[in-house]
Design an enzyme around this catalytic site. Structure first.
Site, mmCIF file in Angstrom:
data_model
loop_
_atom_site.group_PDB
_atom_site.id
_atom_site.type_symbol
_atom_site.label_atom_id
_atom_site.label_comp_id
_atom_site.label_asym_id
_atom_site.label_seq_id
_atom_site.Cartn_x
_atom_site.Cartn_y
_atom_site.Cartn_z
ATOM 1 N N CYS A 71 10.140 56.730 -64.767
ATOM 2 C CA CYS A 71 9.099 56.752 -65.788
ATOM 3 C C CYS A 71 9.219 55.499 -66.650
ATOM 4 C CB CYS A 71 9.150 57.944 -66.724
ATOM 5 S SG CYS A 71 9.334 59.518 -65.910
ATOM 6 N N ARG A 114 7.229 51.797 -62.489
ATOM 7 C CA ARG A 114 8.340 52.719 -62.746
ATOM 8 C C ARG A 114 7.985 54.164 -62.411
ATOM 9 N NH1 ARG A 114 12.293 50.583 -65.722
ATOM 10 N NH2 ARG A 114 12.981 52.644 -66.320
ATOM 11 N N TRP A 118 7.040 59.588 -63.362
ATOM 12 C CA TRP A 118 7.447 59.866 -61.981
ATOM 13 C C TRP A 118 8.180 61.203 -62.070
ATOM 14 C CZ3 TRP A 118 11.958 60.558 -59.115
ATOM 15 C CH2 TRP A 118 11.820 60.411 -57.738
ATOM 16 N N ASN A 162 11.967 59.009 -70.992
ATOM 17 C CA ASN A 162 12.358 58.593 -69.646
ATOM 18 C C ASN A 162 13.801 59.043 -69.449
ATOM 19 O OD1 ASN A 162 12.917 57.242 -67.244
ATOM 20 N ND2 ASN A 162 13.400 55.334 -68.307
ATOM 21 N N GLY A 163 14.067 59.803 -68.389
ATOM 22 C CA GLY A 163 15.423 60.286 -68.138
ATOM 23 C C GLY A 163 15.399 61.772 -67.801
ATOM 24 N N GLU A 199 16.793 46.299 -43.190
ATOM 25 C CA GLU A 199 15.836 45.935 -44.237
ATOM 26 C C GLU A 199 14.408 45.884 -43.678
ATOM 27 O OE1 GLU A 199 15.959 45.985 -47.270
ATOM 28 O OE2 GLU A 199 14.420 44.634 -48.028
ATOM 29 N N LYS A 220 11.408 48.199 -45.152
ATOM 30 C CA LYS A 220 10.173 47.641 -45.707
ATOM 31 C C LYS A 220 8.956 48.322 -45.093
ATOM 32 C CE LYS A 220 11.219 46.110 -48.599
ATOM 33 N NZ LYS A 220 12.522 45.893 -49.151
ATOM 34 N N GLU A 226 8.607 52.077 -46.269
ATOM 35 C CA GLU A 226 8.227 52.390 -47.640
ATOM 36 C C GLU A 226 6.803 51.983 -47.983
ATOM 37 O OE1 GLU A 226 10.706 50.522 -50.646
ATOM 38 O OE2 GLU A 226 10.960 48.753 -49.411
ATOM 39 N N HIS A 286 24.134 54.432 -27.170
ATOM 40 C CA HIS A 286 24.846 55.651 -27.574
ATOM 41 C C HIS A 286 23.883 56.724 -28.073
ATOM 42 C CE1 HIS A 286 28.632 53.583 -27.032
ATOM 43 N NE2 HIS A 286 28.071 52.546 -27.652
ATOM 44 N N LYS A 305 9.877 51.929 -58.921
ATOM 45 C CA LYS A 305 10.644 50.699 -58.796
ATOM 46 C C LYS A 305 12.099 50.899 -59.169
ATOM 47 C CE LYS A 305 11.133 46.238 -58.278
ATOM 48 N NZ LYS A 305 11.286 45.822 -56.873
#
Ligand code: F6R
Length: 623
Positions: free
Chosen positions: A2, A27, A76, A102-103, A497, A501, A504, A520, A618
């Site tokens: 948030c 955020r 969020w 926020n938290g 990576e 990318k 997401e 394997h 983010k």
């Protein structure tokens, strides 16, 4: 997660807040809201599900008129589904006290039960709402001793807020206003980012400087356990006991254009294009002259301590972890034993670290809860911790002994790109310096590697020349639902990576594998036409990866190979993405770029919301 914003001053409060929220949307963005206080002593509150535009249009349909101060929030969800009732700001029973947060308030259930027993009525499922009711309760208590006279309203509100904050357990960055004290915003911080912007006869609060950078570059970084009183004329800081604290002001050296799109369609694309500068800025003034170990000098790591470091332990999450994993290969190739762990899986390992192990924690935001927790665990074990971060004054810098700033400028796109390059560059420099100071690296090799490192910015620019080819190539792949990325050794983190990318921002299934692992198990999923992207640049492992590519092709894979002019001669694939040749120690910083562009253009073809992918934020400030 948030983001919160607050403003007190002469500008149109709602405009400052909405603009600030837009800059903090990265955020979290499932709902948002604002509340404003006026001299008429009433609160204007508007909330909306979804994006900031929805809030802006609700406000413009019913404008608030002249206001003195206000607070706002982009959410969020952690407690309660993303709907209007759960959107911030939350209020007490009277509707006169409003709070943004926020938290996570860990003891909210217990507080809520106690407040319900005192006949408080709740209208959301959030943990935040308890804060508004708790302040209301404390206001009753304090009013009895102070008496509600007009001239003591601000001290009464401050004291009620302070007492409420002292009862909260968990993490918070708070903003609160009371209808009866419209010229004052109260704020507090515990393990969630909070920064104050100091203007001329106006002041701001925010989770991140970008929300007010267009008005002021003067900032105060709020510490854990501090309460802030914000008025037009200034900001005052107190500890949790109410004792006033002196505070130093800092100046931010980013400008707003660095945080805006600069003509690019998305922040992600802009940031991909900024990578040569990111690497340049991370290196600037730190690499040469080689003899001086400038990096250690800058971060304050004494030569005697550096010489004692027996091993390196890297901790990070997500993309930063992939940079850390690449860092592990770099350190080990330069003779220093290194481990890399996901910060969220590190807890038990921390207590087993040798005391001479240097812990390196990597975090673009410097606010990732799991990484900060892992740092604390390492500190508890007695280890020295070095933070690699992009964010001035972030929480991780306060928890760590040393900080290496990557200086990449603000990264706004949720999918991390330029921060990854900055982190890799930080690892290259730290590994070269450490290896040299331990006498493991001969001067001629140090000089050879440094020359290679200095070529990176211009090679990155050359690599970006692949953009048009990649855009065209993705047209044929945009409907694919499964991707494999394979690589070996120092390119393996690049495969991880590349897969991250594409997952997401395009919401398709992608896996990154160490190519040697394919036989394997994972090779079983290859079927006709499945895209397999292989990092096949020049390296000591090239023959092995060529073999793995053959195995994939034999099972129907459509191969895309990232090659350089040397390796291309020996690699068989359907499509080639040719990047400039560089010593394999540094190849990750080049070969990742076509994968970032590939993910970007696949997401574009699929019409995904590239800068704000679903379900993501983010900065992950909860564990
Ligand atoms: C992926 C991404 C995330 C972050 C991770 C750690 O593109 O951005 O995986 O890398 O959340 O974030 P920081 O580096 O801020 O600790």
């Amino acid at each position: 997660m948030c983001g919160i914003v607050g403003y007190v001053g002469e500008r149109k409060v709602e405009e400052v807040l909405i603009d600030g929220l837009k800059r903090l949307e990265y955020r979290g963005y499932d709902s948002c809201g604002l509340a404003l206080a006026s001299s008429e002593m009433e609160i204007y509150r508007k909330r909306a599900k979804g994006r900031i535009e929805n809030l802006a249009s609700a406000v413009s349909k019913n404008p608030p008129g002249l206001r003195n101060s206000g607070i706002a929030h982009t959410r969020w969800a952690t407690h309660g589904e993303p709907n209007e009732d759960n959107a911030h700001p939350h209020s007490d029973c009277s509707g006169e006290i409003v709070v943004v947060h926020n938290g996570i308030i860990e003891n909210f259930s217990q507080l809520k039960e106690e407040l319900i027993a005192k006949e408080h009525v709740f209208s959301s499922q959030t943990d935040t709402e308890v804060i508004a009711h708790l302040i209301e309760e404390k206001l009753k208590e304090v009013s009895k001793s102070f008496g509600i006279k007009h001239n003591v309203l601000e001290p009464v509100f401050f004291e009620a807020f302070r007492r409420a904050v002292n009862l909260l357990k968990g993490s918070f960055a708070l903003g609160a206003i009371w209808a009866k004290t419209p010229d004052m915003i109260l704020s507090a911080r515990m393990q969630s980012p909070l920064v104050i912007g100091a203007g001329e006869n106006e002041n701001f609060l925010s989770s991140d400087v970008s929300a007010f950078l267009k008005y002021t570059k003067k900032v105060y970084f709020v510490e854990d356990g501090e309460i802030v009183v914000l008025r037009r004329g200034g900001a005052n800081f107190f500890d949790l006991k109410g004792k006033k604290k002196a505070k130093e002001i800092s100046t931010i050296n980013w400008d707003l254009s660095m945080a805006e799109k600069g003509g690019y369609r998305h922040f992600m694309l802009k940031e991909i294009h900024e990578q040569a500068d990111s690497v340049e800025n991370t290196m600037a003034g730190r690499l040469l002259p080689l003899e001086e170990n400038k990096v250690f000098e800058e971060i304050g790591l004494k030569a005697e301590l550096a010489a004692k470091i027996s091993e390196v332990q890297i901790i990070a999450c997500g993309t930063a972890f992939h940079a850390g994993l690449a860092g592990r290969y770099v350190f080990e190739k330069l003779g220093i034993k290194t481990s890399a762990d996901l910060a969220s899986e590190f807890e038990n390992r921390a207590a087993l670290l040798d005391k001479n192990t240097l812990v390196i924690a990597v975090s673009q935001s410097g606010e990732t809860a799991d990484t900060i927790h892992a740092v604390k665990m390492a500190k508890r074990n007695g280890n020295n911790v070095l933070a690699i971060t992009n964010t001035l004054g972030s929480s991780i810098t306060r928890e760590s002994d040393y900080t290496f700033y990557t200086h990449c400028g603000p990264e706004i796109g949720v999918a991390s790109t330029k921060a990854f390059l900055g982190q890799l560059t930080a690892f290259y420099m730290l590994a070269l310096n450490l290896s040299k100071s331990k006498g493991l690296l001969k001067h001629e090799n140090l000089s050879k590697y440094s020359q290679e490192l200095l070529r990176l910015p211009s090679l990155i620019k050359d690599t970006l020349g692949l953009e048009n080819k990649i855009e065209k190539l993705t047209e044929a792949f945009s409907s694919k639902e499964h991707y494999l990325f394979i690589a070996r050794d120092i390119s393996y983190p690049v495969a991880l990576e590349g897969a991250l990318k594409i997952k997401e921002i395009s919401y398709v299934h992608a896996e990154g594998y160490a190519a040697g692992e394919m036989k394997h198990g994972p090779i079983a999923i290859i079927e006709q036409g499945m895209p397999v992207i292989a990092i096949a640049t020049s390296s000591s492992q090239l023959d092995l990866i060529r073999g793995n590519m053959e195995e994939a092709r034999a099972r129907g894979a459509e191969l895309i190979a990232v090659v350089d002019e040397e390796s291309r001669k020996n690699v068989k694939a359907k499509h080639y993405l040719e990047v400039p040749l560089i010593n394999e120690l540094f190849s990750a910083a080049i070969s990742v770029i076509p994968l970032q562009l590939f993910a970007y253009y696949i997401a574009l073809q699929r019409k995904c919301d590239i800068d704000k992918p679903r379900n993501l934020a983010k900065s992950v400030t909860v564990r």
